[in-house]
Design an enzyme around this catalytic site. Structure first.
Site, PDB file in Angstrom:
ATOM      1  CB  THR A   1      47.785   2.777  30.139  1.00 48.60           C
ATOM      2  OG1 THR A   1      48.414   4.024  30.413  1.00 48.60           O
ATOM      3  CG2 THR A   1      48.493   2.075  29.004  1.00 48.60           C
TER       4      THR A   1
ATOM      5  N   GLY B   1      41.957   6.882  38.089  1.00 48.55           N
ATOM      6  CA  GLY B   1      41.757   7.434  39.423  1.00 48.55           C
ATOM      7  C   GLY B   1      42.764   8.489  39.842  1.00 48.55           C
ATOM      8  CG  HIS B   2      47.073   8.593  38.542  1.00 51.45           C
ATOM      9  ND1 HIS B   2      47.992   9.537  38.166  1.00 51.45           N
ATOM     10  CD2 HIS B   2      46.915   7.778  37.471  1.00 51.45           C
ATOM     11  CE1 HIS B   2      48.384   9.287  36.916  1.00 51.45           C
ATOM     12  NE2 HIS B   2      47.745   8.236  36.478  1.00 51.45           N
TER      13      HIS B   2
ATOM     14  CB  CYS C   1      64.326  14.390  29.455  1.00 56.99           C
ATOM     15  SG  CYS C   1      65.965  15.012  29.424  1.00 56.99           S
TER      16      CYS C   1
HETATM   17  N1  PLP Z   1      45.239   9.340  28.785  1.00 57.35           N
HETATM   18  C1  PLP Z   1      45.526  10.583  29.190  1.00 57.35           C
HETATM   19  C2  PLP Z   1      44.901  11.749  28.496  1.00 57.35           C
HETATM   20  C3  PLP Z   1      46.411  10.792  30.243  1.00 57.35           C
HETATM   21  O1  PLP Z   1      46.718  12.027  30.640  1.00 57.35           O
HETATM   22  C4  PLP Z   1      46.994   9.655  30.875  1.00 57.35           C
HETATM   23  C5  PLP Z   1      47.992   9.824  31.970  1.00 57.35           C
HETATM   24  O2  PLP Z   1      48.914  10.583  31.877  1.00 57.35           O
HETATM   25  C6  PLP Z   1      46.641   8.380  30.418  1.00 57.35           C
HETATM   26  C7  PLP Z   1      45.748   8.258  29.380  1.00 57.35           C
HETATM   27  C8  PLP Z   1      47.190   7.151  31.083  1.00 57.35           C
HETATM   28  O3  PLP Z   1      46.614   6.979  32.339  1.00 57.35           O
HETATM   29  P1  PLP Z   1      47.353   6.054  33.446  1.00 57.35           P
HETATM   30  O4  PLP Z   1      48.505   6.833  33.945  1.00 57.35           O
HETATM   31  O5  PLP Z   1      46.312   5.840  34.500  1.00 57.35           O
HETATM   32  O6  PLP Z   1      47.711   4.804  32.767  1.00 57.35           O
END
Ligand code: PLP
Length: 389
Positions: A70, A196-197, A322
């Site tokens: 994000t 990373g996650h 939801c």
């Molecule tokens: N962009 C995409 C395509 C994602 O799937 C996600 C996470 O769900 C994000 C951005 C946001 O990443 P983060 O959870 O590391 O902020």
């Protein structure tokens, strides 16, 4: 438990956990300090920068560590606007993650946003992009792969179109990284977001690729960390973990990692499509992540299915969110032109290299019997009998 929700997050790889462990213990130095403890932290960060750069074909100095995908997405948009004060138009797609859509919308009315539509297959049309570009366009931002459907956008073609028109190009590669090879060295991608996650590092660390020479204005100001591009004392353990996860992902992909994911995903789809009537794959089967299956099952509300499958220890996701006690259809499915009913019966199954075919077969059995149960309880298609909320 069987975990098939790897587009939501992934388990930390044990080699990643081992790599970061010393930096949660004896190696606690601040990398900005000059004594050996601090210098070792600095070296660890430099090594991680190299590992992340290698994963995407970048130079180490083109990688800026952030706190998450994000932040990388927000920073890319904020920078494109701050660096080009005369340009107040942004082009994106209607299926982006909310880290793009909501950040851009929050800048209205100063920023005008064009959301390119997608086809029923989930793809943008690059010709529409070419038509949408204007002299005041500051940035084109297009996701590499969609987190919900797994659909892969024609990012390299879009980046070339943007560059030919003199417009900066950013891609959110958060859900593509680690699943398919990603290379920025064609020269048309100016910025790229990673998290990373999504590829077996812990939560709370990401990266932003910044092509050398691209004008950049940081989102966070303060200390001069990351060469003045991202203030804040570096999260050394997480950064080390991201580096290790990037190295492992690069090796996996070099050893047919994408094909192995596709084998598991295809086995799952084969089982489900063979056993369930009225089941539909959403989006193009050709351009999609090898680990993702996005399906809608007639007369089976996803909320109900998720309750029954969770009871059996299966972790999967529905396309719907939801909110305020009511299940809302996914905006991604709506953007693809699907009915609310189809959207509300959509599920996402996403595998990782940590899954095996036994788990896939068990997961298929669980889903098939849950579908049978739901259908036997609501034969007339007149609303859920198992309350999802
Ligand atoms: N962009 C995409 C395509 C994602 O799937 C996600 C996470 O769900 C994000 C951005 C946001 O990443 P983060 O959870 O590391 O902020």
């Amino acid at each position: 438990m069987i975990y098939l929700d790897n587009n939501a997050t992934t388990r930390v790889h044990e080699e990643v956990a081992a790599a970061m462990a010393p930096y949660l213990g004896e190696e606690y130095g601040n990398p900005s300090t000059g004594y050996p403890l601090g210098k070792r932290s600095r070296e660890a960060i430099d090594h991680a920068r190299q590992q992340v750069a290698e994963m995407i074909g970048a130079l180490p100095e083109e990688i800026v560590f952030t706190s998450c995908g994000t932040e990388s997405d927000n920073a890319a948009i904020a920078s494109a606007l701050a660096a080009q004060p005369g340009r107040r138009h942004l082009i994106t797609s209607s299926v982006e993650h909310s880290a793009i859509i909501l950040f851009a919308k929050a800048l209205a009315p100063e920023l005008e946003v064009t959301e390119l539509p997608v086809s029923a297959d989930g793809l943008i049309d690059p010709r529409e992009l070419a038509k949408a570009i204007r002299p005041e366009t500051a940035l084109v931002t297009l996701m590499w792969a969609n987190n919900e459907t797994g659909i892969i956008q024609p990012v390299l073609e879009a980046a070339q179109i943007a560059h030919e028109a003199g417009v900066l190009f950013h891609t959110d590669a958060v859900n593509a990284a680690g699943k398919i090879p990603i290379a920025v060295n064609g020269g048309n991608i100016d910025m790229l977001s990673l998290s990373g996650h999504k590829f077996h590092a812990p939560k709370g660390v990401g990266a932003l690729y910044l092509r050398r020479g691209v004008p950049y204005k940081p989102l966070l100001s303060g200390g001069g960390q990351e060469d003045g591009r991202r203030a804040g004392t570096e999260a050394v353990p997480q950064i080390v973990a991201l580096g290790k996860a990037a190295e492992l992902a690069r090796h996996r992909l070099a050893e047919n990692g994408a094909e192995k994911l596709a084998e598991l995903r295809d086995l799952l789809e084969e089982r489900l499509l063979g056993a369930i009537d009225g089941i539909h794959r959403n989006g193009t089967a050709e351009y999609r992540l090898p680990n993702t299956s996005h399906l809608s099952i007639d007369n089976v509300p996803a909320g109900d299915l998720l309750i029954l499958t969770a009871e059996k220890g299966l972790c999967i996701s529905s396309g719907s969110a939801c909110s305020t006690g009511k299940r809302e259809p996914s905006r991604i499915m709506q953007a693809m032109g699907h009915s609310d009913e189809r959207a509300l019966s959509s599920i996402r199954l996403s595998v990782s290299s940590m899954n095996n075919s036994d788990e896939i077969n068990q997961a298929a059995d669980i889903i098939i019997s849950a579908v049978e149960k739901i259908r036997s309880l609501r034969p007339q298609n007149n609303g859920p009998v198992i309350v999802a909320e």
